[in-house]
Design a protein around this motif. Structure first.
Motif, PDB file in Angstrom:
ATOM      1  N   PRO A  28      -8.780   4.345  -3.964  1.00  0.00           N
ATOM      2  CA  PRO A  28     -10.248   4.269  -3.853  1.00  0.00           C
ATOM      3  C   PRO A  28     -10.765   2.851  -3.642  1.00  0.00           C
ATOM      4  O   PRO A  28     -11.799   2.652  -2.995  1.00  0.00           O
ATOM      5  CB  PRO A  28     -10.745   4.846  -5.176  1.00  0.00           C
ATOM      6  N   ILE A  29     -10.031   1.869  -4.161  1.00  0.00           N
ATOM      7  CA  ILE A  29     -10.455   0.481  -3.975  1.00  0.00           C
ATOM      8  C   ILE A  29     -10.316   0.085  -2.512  1.00  0.00           C
ATOM      9  O   ILE A  29     -11.191  -0.583  -1.953  1.00  0.00           O
ATOM     10  CB  ILE A  29      -9.664  -0.453  -4.908  1.00  0.00           C
ATOM     11  N   LEU A  30      -9.220   0.501  -1.882  1.00  0.00           N
ATOM     12  CA  LEU A  30      -9.044   0.240  -0.446  1.00  0.00           C
ATOM     13  C   LEU A  30     -10.195   0.850   0.354  1.00  0.00           C
ATOM     14  O   LEU A  30     -10.766   0.208   1.233  1.00  0.00           O
ATOM     15  CB  LEU A  30      -7.725   0.819   0.041  1.00  0.00           C
ATOM     16  N   ILE A  86     -15.120  -5.632   3.524  1.00  0.00           N
ATOM     17  CA  ILE A  86     -14.362  -6.759   2.994  1.00  0.00           C
ATOM     18  C   ILE A  86     -13.040  -6.840   3.739  1.00  0.00           C
ATOM     19  O   ILE A  86     -12.530  -7.921   4.014  1.00  0.00           O
ATOM     20  CB  ILE A  86     -14.175  -6.621   1.467  1.00  0.00           C
ATOM     21  N   ILE A  87     -12.478  -5.660   4.045  1.00  0.00           N
ATOM     22  CA  ILE A  87     -11.316  -5.576   4.922  1.00  0.00           C
ATOM     23  C   ILE A  87     -11.654  -4.590   6.039  1.00  0.00           C
ATOM     24  O   ILE A  87     -12.582  -3.796   5.911  1.00  0.00           O
ATOM     25  CB  ILE A  87     -10.037  -5.116   4.173  1.00  0.00           C
ATOM     26  N   HIS A  88     -10.905  -4.642   7.111  1.00  0.00           N
ATOM     27  CA  HIS A  88     -11.148  -3.745   8.236  1.00  0.00           C
ATOM     28  C   HIS A  88     -10.687  -2.339   7.877  1.00  0.00           C
ATOM     29  O   HIS A  88      -9.716  -2.167   7.136  1.00  0.00           O
ATOM     30  CB  HIS A  88     -10.389  -4.252   9.472  1.00  0.00           C
ATOM     31  N   LYS A  89     -11.381  -1.332   8.393  1.00  0.00           N
ATOM     32  CA  LYS A  89     -11.050   0.057   8.048  1.00  0.00           C
ATOM     33  C   LYS A  89      -9.651   0.436   8.523  1.00  0.00           C
ATOM     34  O   LYS A  89      -8.956   1.201   7.858  1.00  0.00           O
ATOM     35  CB  LYS A  89     -12.079   1.024   8.611  1.00  0.00           C
ATOM     36  N   ARG A 135      -3.966   1.733   7.443  1.00  0.00           N
ATOM     37  CA  ARG A 135      -2.566   1.379   7.681  1.00  0.00           C
ATOM     38  C   ARG A 135      -1.846   1.117   6.354  1.00  0.00           C
ATOM     39  O   ARG A 135      -0.723   1.587   6.131  1.00  0.00           O
ATOM     40  CB  ARG A 135      -2.512   0.144   8.575  1.00  0.00           C
ATOM     41  N   CYS A 136      -2.509   0.410   5.470  1.00  0.00           N
ATOM     42  CA  CYS A 136      -1.926   0.083   4.171  1.00  0.00           C
ATOM     43  C   CYS A 136      -1.683   1.342   3.352  1.00  0.00           C
ATOM     44  O   CYS A 136      -0.608   1.516   2.767  1.00  0.00           O
ATOM     45  CB  CYS A 136      -2.868  -0.860   3.437  1.00  0.00           C
ATOM     46  N   LYS A 137      -2.676   2.228   3.323  1.00  0.00           N
ATOM     47  CA  LYS A 137      -2.525   3.477   2.574  1.00  0.00           C
ATOM     48  C   LYS A 137      -1.384   4.304   3.130  1.00  0.00           C
ATOM     49  O   LYS A 137      -0.572   4.852   2.381  1.00  0.00           O
ATOM     50  CB  LYS A 137      -3.824   4.294   2.627  1.00  0.00           C
ATOM     51  N   LEU A 157       3.967   6.604   2.372  1.00  0.00           N
ATOM     52  CA  LEU A 157       5.268   7.009   2.889  1.00  0.00           C
ATOM     53  C   LEU A 157       6.414   6.413   2.073  1.00  0.00           C
ATOM     54  O   LEU A 157       7.420   7.071   1.824  1.00  0.00           O
ATOM     55  CB  LEU A 157       5.408   6.604   4.366  1.00  0.00           C
ATOM     56  N   LYS A 158       6.246   5.177   1.643  1.00  0.00           N
ATOM     57  CA  LYS A 158       7.272   4.544   0.805  1.00  0.00           C
ATOM     58  C   LYS A 158       7.402   5.263  -0.544  1.00  0.00           C
ATOM     59  O   LYS A 158       8.502   5.454  -1.045  1.00  0.00           O
ATOM     60  CB  LYS A 158       6.943   3.067   0.564  1.00  0.00           C
ATOM     61  N   ILE A 159       6.261   5.637  -1.121  1.00  0.00           N
ATOM     62  CA  ILE A 159       6.271   6.339  -2.412  1.00  0.00           C
ATOM     63  C   ILE A 159       6.937   7.700  -2.246  1.00  0.00           C
ATOM     64  O   ILE A 159       7.699   8.140  -3.116  1.00  0.00           O
ATOM     65  CB  ILE A 159       4.834   6.486  -2.979  1.00  0.00           C
ATOM     66  N   LYS A 160       6.657   8.349  -1.139  1.00  0.00           N
ATOM     67  CA  LYS A 160       7.231   9.671  -0.877  1.00  0.00           C
ATOM     68  C   LYS A 160       8.758   9.619  -0.771  1.00  0.00           C
ATOM     69  O   LYS A 160       9.442  10.572  -1.166  1.00  0.00           O
ATOM     70  CB  LYS A 160       6.652  10.219   0.424  1.00  0.00           C
ATOM     71  N   LYS A 161       9.294   8.524  -0.266  1.00  0.00           N
ATOM     72  CA  LYS A 161      10.741   8.397  -0.069  1.00  0.00           C
ATOM     73  C   LYS A 161      11.503   8.112  -1.358  1.00  0.00           C
ATOM     74  O   LYS A 161      12.719   8.240  -1.383  1.00  0.00           O
ATOM     75  CB  LYS A 161      11.039   7.283   0.943  1.00  0.00           C
TER      76      LYS A 161
END
Length: 87
Positions: free
Chosen positions: A56-58, A66-69, A74-76, A81-85
């Motif tokens: 939610p912070i992203l 503050i950051i580009h959408k 991309r970060c999310k 995907l890393k968490i899923k692996k």
């Protein structure tokens, strides 16, 4: 420094906003690192908890520009995907 009153005001506001955004970006990088560390340690539960805080912070920072959408998206995507692996 400019001579026009409104221009001076804009410069002061810009400095203040820059400082505020800098602290927010620092917070964001810290939260991303927490998720990355949990992924490296292969701790799926900790990674998912950190992810729930980060997501939610992203979105909020992307909404407030503050950051580009696309960066938020991309970060999310990459972190999810890393968490899923993780086994």
């Amino acid at each position: 420094m400019s001579n026009i009153k409104s221009s001076k005001k804009h410069a002061i506001q810009s400095k203040k906003n820059n400082q505020f955004n800098k602290s927010r970006k620092s917070l964001l990088r810290t939260l991303i690192k927490k998720v990355d560390i949990a992924i490296i340690q292969k701790n799926k539960i900790l990674a998912q908890e950190s992810w729930k805080i980060l997501q939610p912070i992203l979105d909020r920072f992307a909404t407030k520009k503050i950051i580009h959408k696309n960066k938020a998206s991309r970060c999310k995507s990459r972190l999810y995907l890393k968490i899923k692996k993780i086994p």
